[in-house]
Design a protein around this motif. Sequence first.
Motif, PDB file in Angstrom:
ATOM      1  N   HIS A  89       0.823  -1.208   0.000  1.00  0.00           N
ATOM      2  CA  HIS A  89       0.000   0.000   0.000  1.00  0.00           C
ATOM      3  C   HIS A  89       0.858   1.259   0.000  1.00  0.00           C
ATOM      4  CE1 HIS A  89      -3.779  -2.158   1.700  1.00  0.00           C
ATOM      5  NE2 HIS A  89      -3.773  -2.140   0.384  1.00  0.00           N
ATOM      6  N   ARG A  90       2.125   1.140   0.327  1.00  0.00           N
ATOM      7  CA  ARG A  90       2.994   2.311   0.249  1.00  0.00           C
ATOM      8  C   ARG A  90       3.163   2.770  -1.203  1.00  0.00           C
ATOM      9  NH1 ARG A  90       8.217   1.573   2.758  1.00  0.00           N
ATOM     10  NH2 ARG A  90       7.158   0.202   4.245  1.00  0.00           N
ATOM     11  N   TYR A  91       2.861   1.921  -2.153  1.00  0.00           N
ATOM     12  CA  TYR A  91       2.985   2.281  -3.570  1.00  0.00           C
ATOM     13  C   TYR A  91       1.643   2.641  -4.195  1.00  0.00           C
ATOM     14  CZ  TYR A  91       7.510   0.102  -2.881  1.00  0.00           C
ATOM     15  OH  TYR A  91       8.754  -0.214  -2.391  1.00  0.00           O
ATOM     16  N   SER A  92       0.570   2.039  -3.726  1.00  0.00           N
ATOM     17  CA  SER A  92      -0.757   2.316  -4.281  1.00  0.00           C
ATOM     18  C   SER A  92      -1.798   1.776  -3.314  1.00  0.00           C
ATOM     19  CB  SER A  92      -0.921   1.636  -5.645  1.00  0.00           C
ATOM     20  OG  SER A  92      -2.274   1.678  -6.069  1.00  0.00           O
ATOM     21  N   PRO A  93      -2.946   2.444  -3.196  1.00  0.00           N
ATOM     22  CA  PRO A  93      -3.999   1.903  -2.331  1.00  0.00           C
ATOM     23  C   PRO A  93      -4.715   0.699  -2.930  1.00  0.00           C
ATOM     24  CG  PRO A  93      -4.785   3.882  -3.422  1.00  0.00           C
ATOM     25  CD  PRO A  93      -3.329   3.741  -3.795  1.00  0.00           C
ATOM     26  N   TRP A  94      -4.470   0.432  -4.223  1.00  0.00           N
ATOM     27  CA  TRP A  94      -5.217  -0.610  -4.930  1.00  0.00           C
ATOM     28  C   TRP A  94      -4.288  -1.805  -5.137  1.00  0.00           C
ATOM     29  CZ3 TRP A  94     -10.276   0.826  -6.485  1.00  0.00           C
ATOM     30  CH2 TRP A  94     -11.025  -0.188  -7.087  1.00  0.00           C
ATOM     31  N   THR A  95      -4.247  -2.696  -4.157  1.00  0.00           N
ATOM     32  CA  THR A  95      -3.416  -3.891  -4.239  1.00  0.00           C
ATOM     33  C   THR A  95      -4.279  -5.113  -3.994  1.00  0.00           C
ATOM     34  OG1 THR A  95      -2.825  -3.949  -1.898  1.00  0.00           O
ATOM     35  CG2 THR A  95      -1.458  -2.580  -3.332  1.00  0.00           C
ATOM     36  N   VAL A 103       1.264 -10.570  -6.617  1.00  0.00           N
ATOM     37  CA  VAL A 103       0.468  -9.429  -6.164  1.00  0.00           C
ATOM     38  C   VAL A 103       0.223  -8.543  -7.381  1.00  0.00           C
ATOM     39  CG1 VAL A 103       0.377  -7.385  -4.679  1.00  0.00           C
ATOM     40  CG2 VAL A 103       1.429  -9.492  -3.836  1.00  0.00           C
ATOM     41  N   VAL A 104      -0.996  -8.070  -7.524  1.00  0.00           N
ATOM     42  CA  VAL A 104      -1.362  -7.149  -8.607  1.00  0.00           C
ATOM     43  C   VAL A 104      -1.575  -5.772  -7.989  1.00  0.00           C
ATOM     44  CG1 VAL A 104      -2.967  -6.646 -10.471  1.00  0.00           C
ATOM     45  CG2 VAL A 104      -2.418  -9.010  -9.908  1.00  0.00           C
ATOM     46  N   ILE A 105      -0.952  -4.752  -8.591  1.00  0.00           N
ATOM     47  CA  ILE A 105      -1.023  -3.389  -8.058  1.00  0.00           C
ATOM     48  C   ILE A 105      -1.423  -2.444  -9.186  1.00  0.00           C
ATOM     49  CG2 ILE A 105       0.209  -1.583  -6.816  1.00  0.00           C
ATOM     50  CD1 ILE A 105       2.234  -3.681  -5.948  1.00  0.00           C
ATOM     51  N   ASP A 106      -2.474  -1.690  -8.957  1.00  0.00           N
ATOM     52  CA  ASP A 106      -2.874  -0.651  -9.914  1.00  0.00           C
ATOM     53  C   ASP A 106      -2.109   0.618  -9.542  1.00  0.00           C
ATOM     54  OD1 ASP A 106      -4.047   1.209 -11.537  1.00  0.00           O
ATOM     55  OD2 ASP A 106      -6.104   0.590 -11.129  1.00  0.00           O
ATOM     56  N   ALA A 111       2.897   6.516 -10.018  1.00  0.00           N
ATOM     57  CA  ALA A 111       4.299   6.349 -10.405  1.00  0.00           C
ATOM     58  C   ALA A 111       5.104   7.635 -10.217  1.00  0.00           C
ATOM     59  CB  ALA A 111       4.382   5.881 -11.851  1.00  0.00           C
ATOM     60  N   HIS A 112       4.475   8.802 -10.412  1.00  0.00           N
ATOM     61  CA  HIS A 112       5.228  10.055 -10.300  1.00  0.00           C
ATOM     62  C   HIS A 112       5.738  10.297  -8.889  1.00  0.00           C
ATOM     63  CE1 HIS A 112       1.277  11.293  -8.802  1.00  0.00           C
ATOM     64  NE2 HIS A 112       1.898  12.303  -8.215  1.00  0.00           N
ATOM     65  N   LEU A 113       5.133   9.661  -7.888  1.00  0.00           N
ATOM     66  CA  LEU A 113       5.611   9.828  -6.512  1.00  0.00           C
ATOM     67  C   LEU A 113       6.988   9.213  -6.322  1.00  0.00           C
ATOM     68  CD1 LEU A 113       2.289   8.942  -4.655  1.00  0.00           C
ATOM     69  CD2 LEU A 113       3.211  11.215  -5.087  1.00  0.00           C
ATOM     70  N   PHE A 114       7.384   8.337  -7.214  1.00  0.00           N
ATOM     71  CA  PHE A 114       8.691   7.678  -7.125  1.00  0.00           C
ATOM     72  C   PHE A 114       9.605   8.059  -8.286  1.00  0.00           C
ATOM     73  CE2 PHE A 114       5.545   5.222  -4.911  1.00  0.00           C
ATOM     74  CZ  PHE A 114       6.171   4.851  -3.740  1.00  0.00           C
ATOM     75  N   GLY A 115       9.178   8.994  -9.099  1.00  0.00           N
ATOM     76  CA  GLY A 115       9.964   9.429 -10.238  1.00  0.00           C
ATOM     77  C   GLY A 115       9.336   8.996 -11.537  1.00  0.00           C
ATOM     78  N   ASN A 116       9.194   7.702 -11.736  1.00  0.00           N
ATOM     79  CA  ASN A 116       8.541   7.134 -12.921  1.00  0.00           C
ATOM     80  C   ASN A 116       8.197   5.678 -12.622  1.00  0.00           C
ATOM     81  OD1 ASN A 116      10.996   5.608 -13.394  1.00  0.00           O
ATOM     82  ND2 ASN A 116      11.846   7.485 -14.298  1.00  0.00           N
TER      83      ASN A 116
END
Length: 498
Positions: A89-95, A103-106, A111-116
Amino acid sequence: MLALWLPRLPTDARERTMPPELRGRPFALLRTERQRRMVVAVNRVAASAGIGPGHTLSDARALEPGLEVAEATPEADAVLLGRIADWAHRYSPWTAADEPDGVVIDITGCAHLFGNEAALAADLTGRLRAAGFAARAAIADTPAAAWGLVRFGSPEDRRRERLDGLPLAALRLPAETVEGLHALGLRRIGDLHAMPRAGLAARFGGRLLQRYDQAFGRLDEPISPRRPVPEHRERLTFAEPISTPESIAGALRHLLGRLCTGLEAAGQGVRRLRLDTHRTDQRVDDEAQSLTLGTSRPTRDPAALARLAAPLLERIDPGPGLETLVLSATETGPLIAIQTGIDGEGIDGGLAELVDRLALRLGERAVLRLVPRESWLPERCVAALPPVEVLPLPKPWPAGRPRPLRLLTPPEPIEATAPLPDDPPLQFVWRGLRHRVSRAEGPERIECEWWRPEGSLGLAVRDYYRVEDGAGRRFWLFRAGLYRPGEWPRWFLHGFLG
């Protein structure tokens, strides 16, 4: 869509808990099938020795005599996969967990929060590898394409042509379907482009075309998140980790301000909040630190919510520092403008905040309001409701029907002596103590509701008496049942009249 693949999840999880001297040795997990010990998972060293799932233990030991083995635990592996999905969830709320090893992550809009996108995938796999898990990640426009690329292709290549070169197994087809397609000379996904769809459906069923269309985005494939994604959610990532109570409280106030602004635009108020914290040293299998709080009515006052959350912040262990805070309104309710007093407070705003603080300290079920309920049965004539919830006014209790201030739950049996069937008792024995009745009123007959054949206590007919003993103590007694041939009613003490 990002597909994460953990090809050796079961053995990696076991090796992380092994003593250092046992790591790096060939290792396999087993289960019993038809009285045979079968290999279901192997680590990298055992795989390099030629051992794989499907081998018997004897065959595996013939290839590698020093093979270490343990019992497979698929239930524990599924729990671990769920924790990894929560950690993501640190990367996206939709896991969503993609059992048994993915694991599938939307990551749309994340992505811009980490650069790309490449930096996000690199950060994800890097953290997992540092934790001891073999991990690969691939990003594509559809979940099916990402699933196939991460397992059978190059995660860095997202071109449509790259999907054409993947084997048919990348479409997540059953083994018998893949074998049937191989018999027709079809080996790659691209080989299906020229085939007539009607013929493929008639021979292999609609599942083949469904998977084929999902891979190329012609058919939607909904992904259900592991936890419902809140409509109102705010996230704060820090350039440098924070760890002091003052900085955490300041970050929470900032998040509350942003969250309440969004709630105001939507005409909503928060009923339940959840704060998720992510530490810099948090392991993927650690339980996430989360705080939850509820309110007695919808509100969007950042200052009041901050005061309510202040005692909870003491439970957070920042460790070396928190890198991300996520604040979610998991439950909301409509909140329109209301008339306030001269001091700016709502008419009962202070009461609502007091109730919230008491409920936070004592528990939500410990702070309630008792209101009349339309039932003659004493144990059902009161309902416990939230203290400040706005509800239709209940009908008051009927006048002229005295009721005790304290009820016994359940009523306690007594031994009573009455001269005539409808007369009050002359004396009764309760808990081994005899009470002689000096005054009495009654009876007051109460029958159970017609839709409750025997009532909530299993007693259909009750005759209640208000009695006073020689010491001035007043009791509420009742006789259950009627005098009939061969049947004697029972007596109970139900309450005290003060």
